[in-house]
Design an enzyme around this catalytic site. Sequence first.
Site, PDB file in Angstrom:
ATOM      1  N   SER A 201     -75.939   1.691   5.694  1.00  8.52           N
ATOM      2  CA  SER A 201     -75.340   0.776   6.654  1.00  8.52           C
ATOM      3  C   SER A 201     -76.392  -0.131   7.292  1.00  8.52           C
ATOM      4  O   SER A 201     -77.077  -0.834   6.574  1.00  8.52           O
ATOM      5  CB  SER A 201     -74.554   1.582   7.689  1.00  8.52           C
ATOM      6  OG  SER A 201     -73.572   0.754   8.248  1.00  8.52           O
ATOM      7  N   LYS A 205     -79.142  -2.373   5.164  1.00  2.15           N
ATOM      8  CA  LYS A 205     -79.576  -3.776   5.302  1.00  2.15           C
ATOM      9  C   LYS A 205     -81.098  -3.787   5.413  1.00  2.15           C
ATOM     10  O   LYS A 205     -81.792  -4.623   4.835  1.00  2.15           O
ATOM     11  CB  LYS A 205     -78.977  -4.399   6.576  1.00  2.15           C
ATOM     12  CG  LYS A 205     -77.452  -4.257   6.735  1.00  2.15           C
ATOM     13  CD  LYS A 205     -76.953  -4.879   8.044  1.00  2.15           C
ATOM     14  CE  LYS A 205     -75.710  -4.232   8.644  1.00  2.15           C
ATOM     15  NZ  LYS A 205     -74.470  -4.342   7.951  1.00  2.15           N
ATOM     16  N   TRP A 292     -64.691  -2.473   5.974  1.00  2.00           N
ATOM     17  CA  TRP A 292     -65.508  -3.252   6.916  1.00  2.00           C
ATOM     18  C   TRP A 292     -66.764  -3.770   6.199  1.00  2.00           C
ATOM     19  O   TRP A 292     -67.197  -4.901   6.404  1.00  2.00           O
ATOM     20  CB  TRP A 292     -65.856  -2.347   8.098  1.00  2.00           C
ATOM     21  CG  TRP A 292     -66.545  -2.966   9.264  1.00  2.00           C
ATOM     22  CD1 TRP A 292     -67.773  -2.620   9.765  1.00  2.00           C
ATOM     23  CD2 TRP A 292     -66.052  -3.998  10.136  1.00  2.00           C
ATOM     24  NE1 TRP A 292     -68.067  -3.378  10.879  1.00  2.00           N
ATOM     25  CE2 TRP A 292     -67.031  -4.234  11.126  1.00  2.00           C
ATOM     26  CE3 TRP A 292     -64.874  -4.761  10.155  1.00  2.00           C
ATOM     27  CZ2 TRP A 292     -66.878  -5.187  12.138  1.00  2.00           C
ATOM     28  CZ3 TRP A 292     -64.722  -5.711  11.168  1.00  2.00           C
ATOM     29  CH2 TRP A 292     -65.718  -5.916  12.137  1.00  2.00           C
ATOM     30  N   HIS A 343     -67.055   5.429   5.270  1.00  2.00           N
ATOM     31  CA  HIS A 343     -68.392   4.913   5.576  1.00  2.00           C
ATOM     32  C   HIS A 343     -69.344   6.070   5.895  1.00  2.00           C
ATOM     33  O   HIS A 343     -69.287   6.649   6.977  1.00  2.00           O
ATOM     34  CB  HIS A 343     -68.248   3.980   6.783  1.00  2.00           C
ATOM     35  CG  HIS A 343     -69.482   3.254   7.146  1.00  2.00           C
ATOM     36  ND1 HIS A 343     -70.022   2.266   6.353  1.00  2.00           N
ATOM     37  CD2 HIS A 343     -70.294   3.352   8.228  1.00  2.00           C
ATOM     38  CE1 HIS A 343     -71.104   1.785   6.945  1.00  2.00           C
ATOM     39  NE2 HIS A 343     -71.296   2.423   8.078  1.00  2.00           N
TER      40      HIS A 343
END
Length: 363
Positions: A201, A205, A292, A343
């Site tokens: 997550s 990144k 998302w 997630h």
Amino acid sequence: MPDPLRKLGGKAVASSEEWEQGRREEVLRLFEERVFGAGPVGRPRRIAFEVKPTEGWMGGSAVRKQVRIRSEGPGGENVVRLLLFVPVSAKERPVPAFLLINNRGSEHMDAAREKRSPFWPAEAIVARGFAAAVFDNADADPDHHDGFRDGVHGVFDPPGERPGHAWGTIAAWAWAASRAMDYLETDHHIDASKAAVVGHSRGGKTALWAGAADRRFALVVSNNSGCTGAAVSRGKGGETIRQINDRFPHWFCENYKAYNDNEYALPVDQHMLIGLIAPRHVYVASATEDLWADPESEFLGLTFASPVYRLYGMDGIAGLPMPTAEQPLHTNGMGYHLRAGGHDMTEYDWQRFMDYAERFLCD
Ligand code: GTR
């Protein structure tokens, strides 16, 4: 979608030499100036590693090393605590390593191994012959917006007003991953030429930016990284640039806010971040319920990065259909899988990352 193989002036890039000698640098600078921000320091002049090794972990199969990475700058000192479990086989032959940028708090990286977390399954990593390394991203920069006073910003940032391209918090975490790599290069039990950087997550990144900016990472693993991670922003479902900048104003540089509701004005998109990793290996993982993050846009990040890999004679995944859940797609250069569920980063994900590393990173 911006073409990774076309320079800002319009000239096409036809070979890996042309990519390396101009376009790559151009793309890297664009991500620095417009997205993640540029740090004032790389490897600091004053850096020290304090190592505390102890034997007899994991039923005698691992050595634990607790490392304090101390970096000094004009504003004082920053300490990143790196924790490693290294298979004892490393005494005969250095082992490849997985470095996790942990964004979920120190309870997921228990040094005493009393509390075990599938988010960092150190026992499973060591059992497959890899060193398991982890640090807590908050050591480098706490994840809140305090005007960039705490963490490494407070230690290294020059005084005065911050420019629009000054580094944000994600760039600070990526910087810390590079400092962990500085340590790994000194450890004779680690084969630092076979080190993977992993993140989930916001950590995913970070792993992509760390791997793009620091070419020492041989494999970059980005799990459920979504917006401004592996997912292309143009046409993306779920989280948008405006939403991420509004909720996390400290993650990226100030210039990035110009692209709120305006992603088509960006001279880059996230496939170009992935392209910066070529010809090293990149792995993207998605989860079916993680809308998302948007699995399809994450897969497209790899698809549109494939032309850069092809310059190096590597397969990439362009033209291949997005696989269904739990059907990993592993090619020379790129790995992808879609996990059923939400997630998270689970042992299933880790086992696939290690399958990939065994096949393409290890000899
Ligand atoms: C969310 C954020 C995502 C992702 C996630 C996480 O709130 O919108 O971009 O980074 O947090 O880090 O778990």
